[in-house]
Design a protein around this motif. Structure first.
Motif, PDB file in Angstrom:
ATOM      1  N   ILE A 183       0.875  -1.723   0.000  1.00  0.00           N
ATOM      2  CA  ILE A 183      -0.367  -0.075   0.110  1.00  0.00           C
ATOM      3  C   ILE A 183       0.986   1.345  -0.176  1.00  0.00           C
ATOM      4  O   ILE A 183       0.864   2.167  -0.307  1.00  0.00           O
ATOM      5  CB  ILE A 183      -1.157  -0.381   1.384  1.00  0.00           C
ATOM      6  CG1 ILE A 183      -2.107  -1.572   1.086  1.00  0.00           C
ATOM      7  CG2 ILE A 183      -1.668   1.256   0.898  1.00  0.00           C
ATOM      8  CD1 ILE A 183      -2.840  -0.999  -0.394  1.00  0.00           C
ATOM      9  N   TRP A 187       0.543   3.068  -3.432  1.00  0.00           N
ATOM     10  CA  TRP A 187      -0.639   4.054  -3.228  1.00  0.00           C
ATOM     11  C   TRP A 187      -1.223   5.626  -3.764  1.00  0.00           C
ATOM     12  O   TRP A 187      -2.329   5.472  -4.353  1.00  0.00           O
ATOM     13  CB  TRP A 187      -0.287   5.029  -1.548  1.00  0.00           C
ATOM     14  CG  TRP A 187      -1.449   6.168  -1.303  1.00  0.00           C
ATOM     15  CD1 TRP A 187      -1.883   7.261  -1.215  1.00  0.00           C
ATOM     16  CD2 TRP A 187      -3.270   5.325  -1.354  1.00  0.00           C
ATOM     17  NE1 TRP A 187      -3.328   7.143  -0.748  1.00  0.00           N
ATOM     18  CE2 TRP A 187      -3.510   6.327  -0.700  1.00  0.00           C
ATOM     19  CE3 TRP A 187      -3.455   4.380  -1.229  1.00  0.00           C
ATOM     20  CZ2 TRP A 187      -5.408   6.075  -0.861  1.00  0.00           C
ATOM     21  CZ3 TRP A 187      -4.900   3.421  -0.632  1.00  0.00           C
ATOM     22  CH2 TRP A 187      -5.968   4.869  -0.211  1.00  0.00           C
ATOM     23  N   LYS A 191      -5.210   4.752  -4.770  1.00  0.00           N
ATOM     24  CA  LYS A 191      -5.927   5.680  -4.169  1.00  0.00           C
ATOM     25  C   LYS A 191      -7.323   6.057  -4.630  1.00  0.00           C
ATOM     26  O   LYS A 191      -7.958   6.514  -3.839  1.00  0.00           O
ATOM     27  CB  LYS A 191      -5.020   7.055  -3.905  1.00  0.00           C
ATOM     28  CG  LYS A 191      -4.411   7.905  -4.953  1.00  0.00           C
ATOM     29  CD  LYS A 191      -3.845   9.311  -4.500  1.00  0.00           C
ATOM     30  CE  LYS A 191      -3.277  10.379  -5.850  1.00  0.00           C
ATOM     31  NZ  LYS A 191      -4.939  11.174  -6.597  1.00  0.00           N
ATOM     32  N   ASP A 192      -7.489   5.896  -5.954  1.00  0.00           N
ATOM     33  CA  ASP A 192      -8.778   6.075  -6.543  1.00  0.00           C
ATOM     34  C   ASP A 192      -9.418   4.481  -7.040  1.00  0.00           C
ATOM     35  O   ASP A 192     -10.715   4.760  -6.898  1.00  0.00           O
ATOM     36  CB  ASP A 192      -8.847   6.603  -7.770  1.00  0.00           C
ATOM     37  CG  ASP A 192      -7.877   7.967  -8.065  1.00  0.00           C
ATOM     38  OD1 ASP A 192      -8.706   9.011  -6.323  1.00  0.00           O
ATOM     39  OD2 ASP A 192      -7.347   8.514  -8.813  1.00  0.00           O
ATOM     40  N   MET A 194     -11.308   0.901  -5.513  1.00  0.00           N
ATOM     41  CA  MET A 194     -11.860  -0.021  -4.209  1.00  0.00           C
ATOM     42  C   MET A 194     -10.717  -0.985  -4.376  1.00  0.00           C
ATOM     43  O   MET A 194     -10.154  -2.032  -5.477  1.00  0.00           O
ATOM     44  CB  MET A 194     -12.999  -0.488  -4.820  1.00  0.00           C
ATOM     45  CG  MET A 194     -13.382  -1.078  -4.050  1.00  0.00           C
ATOM     46  SD  MET A 194     -15.155  -1.520  -4.499  1.00  0.00           S
ATOM     47  CE  MET A 194     -15.458  -2.205  -6.087  1.00  0.00           C
ATOM     48  N   GLU A 197      -9.650  -6.409   0.781  1.00  0.00           N
ATOM     49  CA  GLU A 197      -8.307  -7.208   1.946  1.00  0.00           C
ATOM     50  C   GLU A 197      -9.314  -8.283   2.347  1.00  0.00           C
ATOM     51  O   GLU A 197     -10.367  -8.485   2.618  1.00  0.00           O
ATOM     52  CB  GLU A 197      -7.512  -5.898   3.342  1.00  0.00           C
ATOM     53  CG  GLU A 197      -6.828  -7.114   4.336  1.00  0.00           C
ATOM     54  CD  GLU A 197      -6.386  -6.145   5.368  1.00  0.00           C
ATOM     55  OE1 GLU A 197      -5.645  -7.038   5.923  1.00  0.00           O
ATOM     56  OE2 GLU A 197      -7.752  -5.655   5.701  1.00  0.00           O
ATOM     57  N   VAL A 260     -11.618  -2.402   2.368  1.00  0.00           N
ATOM     58  CA  VAL A 260     -10.817  -1.219   3.111  1.00  0.00           C
ATOM     59  C   VAL A 260     -10.522  -0.417   2.772  1.00  0.00           C
ATOM     60  O   VAL A 260     -10.382   0.907   3.345  1.00  0.00           O
ATOM     61  CB  VAL A 260      -9.188  -1.820   3.993  1.00  0.00           C
ATOM     62  CG1 VAL A 260      -9.759  -2.654   4.752  1.00  0.00           C
ATOM     63  CG2 VAL A 260      -8.926  -1.616   1.898  1.00  0.00           C
ATOM     64  N   HIS A 261     -11.297  -0.032   1.285  1.00  0.00           N
ATOM     65  CA  HIS A 261     -10.895   1.620   0.383  1.00  0.00           C
ATOM     66  C   HIS A 261     -12.249   1.538  -0.541  1.00  0.00           C
ATOM     67  O   HIS A 261     -11.848   0.673  -1.189  1.00  0.00           O
ATOM     68  CB  HIS A 261      -9.056   2.143   0.087  1.00  0.00           C
ATOM     69  CG  HIS A 261      -9.533   3.184  -0.486  1.00  0.00           C
ATOM     70  ND1 HIS A 261      -9.439   4.065   0.014  1.00  0.00           N
ATOM     71  CD2 HIS A 261      -9.106   3.686  -1.424  1.00  0.00           C
ATOM     72  CE1 HIS A 261      -9.566   5.130  -0.150  1.00  0.00           C
ATOM     73  NE2 HIS A 261      -9.080   5.025  -1.862  1.00  0.00           N
ATOM     74  N   TRP A 262     -12.756   2.762  -0.712  1.00  0.00           N
ATOM     75  CA  TRP A 262     -14.288   2.582  -1.506  1.00  0.00           C
ATOM     76  C   TRP A 262     -13.421   3.320  -2.938  1.00  0.00           C
ATOM     77  O   TRP A 262     -13.992   2.946  -4.013  1.00  0.00           O
ATOM     78  CB  TRP A 262     -15.279   3.247  -1.511  1.00  0.00           C
ATOM     79  CG  TRP A 262     -16.034   2.031   0.007  1.00  0.00           C
ATOM     80  CD1 TRP A 262     -15.859   2.165   1.023  1.00  0.00           C
ATOM     81  CD2 TRP A 262     -16.422   0.997  -0.260  1.00  0.00           C
ATOM     82  NE1 TRP A 262     -16.913   1.360   1.275  1.00  0.00           N
ATOM     83  CE2 TRP A 262     -17.240   0.330   0.836  1.00  0.00           C
ATOM     84  CE3 TRP A 262     -16.492   1.019  -1.186  1.00  0.00           C
ATOM     85  CZ2 TRP A 262     -17.804  -0.457   0.640  1.00  0.00           C
ATOM     86  CZ3 TRP A 262     -18.069  -1.090  -1.793  1.00  0.00           C
ATOM     87  CH2 TRP A 262     -18.298  -1.573  -0.311  1.00  0.00           C
ATOM     88  N   GLY A 263     -12.823   4.545  -2.717  1.00  0.00           N
ATOM     89  CA  GLY A 263     -11.699   4.657  -3.701  1.00  0.00           C
ATOM     90  C   GLY A 263     -13.058   5.595  -4.099  1.00  0.00           C
ATOM     91  O   GLY A 263     -13.977   6.004  -3.575  1.00  0.00           O
ATOM     92  N   ARG A 264     -12.929   6.637  -5.587  1.00  0.00           N
ATOM     93  CA  ARG A 264     -13.520   8.098  -6.432  1.00  0.00           C
ATOM     94  C   ARG A 264     -14.974   6.955  -6.606  1.00  0.00           C
ATOM     95  O   ARG A 264     -14.834   5.906  -7.062  1.00  0.00           O
ATOM     96  CB  ARG A 264     -12.670   8.188  -7.685  1.00  0.00           C
ATOM     97  CG  ARG A 264     -12.334   7.644  -8.847  1.00  0.00           C
ATOM     98  CD  ARG A 264     -11.764   8.670 -10.086  1.00  0.00           C
ATOM     99  NE  ARG A 264     -12.223   7.949 -11.097  1.00  0.00           N
ATOM    100  CZ  ARG A 264     -11.325   8.588 -12.031  1.00  0.00           C
ATOM    101  NH1 ARG A 264     -10.565   9.214 -11.740  1.00  0.00           N
ATOM    102  NH2 ARG A 264     -11.899   7.410 -13.081  1.00  0.00           N
TER     103      ARG A 264
END
Length: 281
Positions: A183, A187, A191-192, A194, A197, A260-264
């Motif tokens: 990550i 990154w 970062k944008d 989805m 994990e 853990v991250h949905w993105g833009r």
């Protein structure tokens, strides 16, 4: 539900709507029919089976999005005999939950709508083949002597091709370190996206709009080269683990697969993705 799953009851409750949000993020419409494959994690691992093919350890299920329950604890899907299958109960019995990402059908030739380009980054194992057993043992010795590596188990077996397969499994602590390092390193490029994990690593999605079927595989191959991810994750009808359910390769230590991250919010075009990552499809 088995004792392993009950220990994570609160964690499951917190991510209960993740599966439904994940599906919506992939731009599925309420009328779209989704396909799922449930594969017994431990048996699949033991027999080295592929989740994209049916076996005695797998079942194929379907349902239109408009009828899929929004809580993973309630989701029931239908099999070919129109029987209703409670998915979380099957998950508790050791079945992993996979979903087809692109739309159209069960075969590569049936896919007609690209919903995402994606990769599978797996830190759990080192898997390599060598022409001789001596070379495989030499490679194993090099891995064992690396002070950074933490090995849980290893094996050297003769493959059907005549080559020797080296399989090294890392410890959980080593996997966690490699996840953080990945990550940190990538990154700016992810970062944008989805990010889902899993126990072993990450599934990373670039949600696509107006995608061309003909561009999908070349872009998948380019992503594999860019991120050194699993080279098997390139076919149109590929299925991937669903967030909100448990990774059950070790039934005594289930791992909740989660976003853990949905993105833009805005999806990518394939050309935009190629330019942004400087891919060479």
């Amino acid at each position: 539900m088995n004792p392993g799953l009950s220990r994570f009851a609160s964690q499951l409750q917190q991510s209960s709507s993740q599966a439904h949000r994940f599906i919506k993020k992939l731009r599925y419409k309420e009328t779209d029919h989704l396909r799922f494959i449930l594969v017994h994690d431990a048996e699949r691992n033991k027999n080295n089976s592929d989740t994209s093919t049916d076996s005695k350890y797998a079942m194929t299920l379907y349902k239109p999005l408009r009828l899929i329950e929004k809580s993973v604890a309630q989701i029931r899907l239908n099999n070919d005999k129109r029987q209703s299958i409670h998915v979380l109960s099957q998950n508790a019995k050791g079945y992993a939950i996979f979903m087809g990402i692109n739309q159209g059908g069960l075969k590569n030739s049936e896919i007609n709508d690209i919903r995402a380009q994606f990769i599978d980054v797996d830190f759990n194992k080192i898997s390599e083949r060598f022409p001789t057993q001596a070379l495989a043992r030499q490679r194993l010795k090099a891995i064992q002597s690396d002070p950074a590596e933490q090995i849980q188990a290893f094996s050297i077996t003769k493959h059907a091709s005549g080559q020797f397969q080296l399989l090294v499994q890392r410890t959980e602590s080593r996997i966690r370190k490699l996840k953080k390092a990945f990550i940190a390193k990538h990154w700016p490029l992810i970062k944008d996206t989805m990010i889902v994990e899993t126990y072993s690593g990450f599934h990373i999605y670039w949600v696509i709009r107006n995608g061309a079927v003909s561009k999908f595989v070349p872009i998948q191959n380019a992503l594999v080269n860019k991120f050194h991810s699993d080279p098997m994750i390139t076919n149109l009808a590929r299925v991937m683990r669903m967030p909100g359910f448990y990774h059950m390769k070790n039934p005594n230590r289930p791992f909740l697969v989660r976003v853990v991250h949905w993105g833009r919010k805005q999806s990518f075009t394939q050309n935009e993705l190629i330019r942004a990552l400087q891919l060479k499809p």
